[in-house]
Design an enzyme around this catalytic site. Structure first.
Site, PDB file in Angstrom:
ATOM      1  CD1 TRP A  42      -2.697  -1.727   0.847  1.00  0.00           C
ATOM      2  CD2 TRP A  42      -3.463   0.384   0.832  1.00  0.00           C
ATOM      3  NE1 TRP A  42      -4.053  -1.781   0.631  1.00  0.00           N
ATOM      4  CE2 TRP A  42      -4.547  -0.498   0.616  1.00  0.00           C
ATOM      5  CE3 TRP A  42      -3.714   1.755   0.867  1.00  0.00           C
ATOM      6  CZ2 TRP A  42      -5.859  -0.048   0.439  1.00  0.00           C
ATOM      7  CZ3 TRP A  42      -5.010   2.209   0.690  1.00  0.00           C
ATOM      8  CH2 TRP A  42      -6.063   1.316   0.476  1.00  0.00           C
ATOM      9  CB  SER A  76       0.670  -0.934   7.251  1.00  0.00           C
ATOM     10  OG  SER A  76       1.365  -0.137   6.334  1.00  0.00           O
ATOM     11  CG  PHE A  77      -4.064  -5.186   9.583  1.00  0.00           C
ATOM     12  CD1 PHE A  77      -4.284  -4.537  10.789  1.00  0.00           C
ATOM     13  CD2 PHE A  77      -4.577  -6.474   9.428  1.00  0.00           C
ATOM     14  CE1 PHE A  77      -4.986  -5.147  11.817  1.00  0.00           C
ATOM     15  CE2 PHE A  77      -5.289  -7.093  10.448  1.00  0.00           C
ATOM     16  CZ  PHE A  77      -5.495  -6.425  11.650  1.00  0.00           C
ATOM     17  CD  GLU A  78      -2.548  -7.402   5.481  1.00  0.00           C
ATOM     18  OE1 GLU A  78      -2.205  -6.336   4.923  1.00  0.00           O
ATOM     19  OE2 GLU A  78      -3.701  -7.575   5.948  1.00  0.00           O
ATOM     20  CB  CYS A 100       3.327   4.646   4.080  1.00  0.00           C
ATOM     21  SG  CYS A 100       2.637   6.307   3.927  1.00  0.00           S
ATOM     22  CB  THR A 106     -12.940   6.347   8.456  1.00  0.00           C
ATOM     23  OG1 THR A 106     -11.912   5.549   7.870  1.00  0.00           O
ATOM     24  CG2 THR A 106     -14.051   6.579   7.453  1.00  0.00           C
ATOM     25  CG  HIS A 108      -8.283   3.538   7.616  1.00  0.00           C
ATOM     26  ND1 HIS A 108      -8.530   4.788   7.105  1.00  0.00           N
ATOM     27  CD2 HIS A 108      -7.070   3.164   7.146  1.00  0.00           C
ATOM     28  CE1 HIS A 108      -7.505   5.161   6.346  1.00  0.00           C
ATOM     29  NE2 HIS A 108      -6.620   4.206   6.354  1.00  0.00           N
ATOM     30  CG  PHE A 133       6.791   1.109  14.665  1.00  0.00           C
ATOM     31  CD1 PHE A 133       5.645   0.352  14.468  1.00  0.00           C
ATOM     32  CD2 PHE A 133       6.663   2.495  14.698  1.00  0.00           C
ATOM     33  CE1 PHE A 133       4.404   0.957  14.301  1.00  0.00           C
ATOM     34  CE2 PHE A 133       5.426   3.117  14.533  1.00  0.00           C
ATOM     35  CZ  PHE A 133       4.299   2.339  14.332  1.00  0.00           C
ATOM     36  NE  ARG A 147       7.449  13.013   9.213  1.00  0.00           N
ATOM     37  CZ  ARG A 147       7.070  14.259   8.893  1.00  0.00           C
ATOM     38  NH1 ARG A 147       6.751  14.570   7.641  1.00  0.00           N
ATOM     39  NH2 ARG A 147       7.024  15.200   9.827  1.00  0.00           N
TER      40      ARG A 147
END
Ligand code: DLZ
Length: 182
Positions: A42, A76-78, A100, A106, A108, A133, A147
């Protein structure tokens, strides 16, 4: 070589400058170290720039390309699951997790960011393998670009430096203490 990071006066992060400055001369050699880089697809224009920053920094400090293992995950959730799979497959000394999550309309982003940060912390503590991280959590795309090779440096570089330092720290404290005298 014993690396004394206490003597370093440069801070790695500060609000208005390049966040990726570090004391290159005082960083341990990564020649004998083994790394995984887990990168989310993503926002790939950003995450692939983070990847380049991390990879180039590891190589610059002596890591051998064959000792840098790459795993791409969808989002990123994975990242935590990717890190876990990579620990199982590649047996790294440290895992660098890069993603990222851009704030949207929302909340999320809050769910993903806090799930990823606590899962990576848990995984590090459970496995004794530092899971770094390297997740950008910007408000917009411009903040992310700043960044990922822009005016605030490259978070991938910082993540790689952190990985090298953590592996070196482990090596240092694992050395047997030399007994002097009786
Ligand atoms: C679904 C989603 C959204 C909306 N935004 C992002 C993002 O900004 N950055 C990112 O890395 N991933 C995003 N994802 C995908 C999730 O991380 C995840 O891949 C899906 O929810 C499937 O588990």
């Amino acid at each position: 070589m014993t690396t004394d990071y206490r003597l370093s006066t440069k801070k790695m992060a500060s609000a208005l400058k390049n966040l990726s400055e570090y004391d290159e001369k005082n960083l341990a050699s990564a020649e004998e170290m083994n790394f995984s880089i887990v990168v989310a697809d993503w926002n790939s224009d950003i995450t692939h720039a983070l990847y380049e920053g991390a990879y180039d920094t590891l190589v610059k400090h002596g890591a051998k390309p064959e000792n840098i293992h790459t795993l791409q995950v969808p989002g990123s959730f994975e990242l935590p699951m990717g890190a876990r799979l990579s620990i199982k497959r590649d047996k790294p000394d440290a895992v660098i997790c890069l993603g990222c999550v851009i704030k949207g309309e929302t909340s999320h982003n809050e769910y993903i960011n806090s799930a990823v940060s606590s899962a990576l912390m848990q995984l590090s503590l459970m496995t004794n393998i530092p899971c770094i991280f390297g997740l950008l959590t910007p408000n917009d795309h411009q903040q992310a670009k700043d960044r990922a090779g822009g005016k605030h440096g490259n978070k991938g570089v910082e993540a790689a430096v952190t990985a090298i330092r953590m592996v070196d720290l482990d090596k240092e404290i694992s050395k047997p203490k030399v007994k002097i005298g009786y």
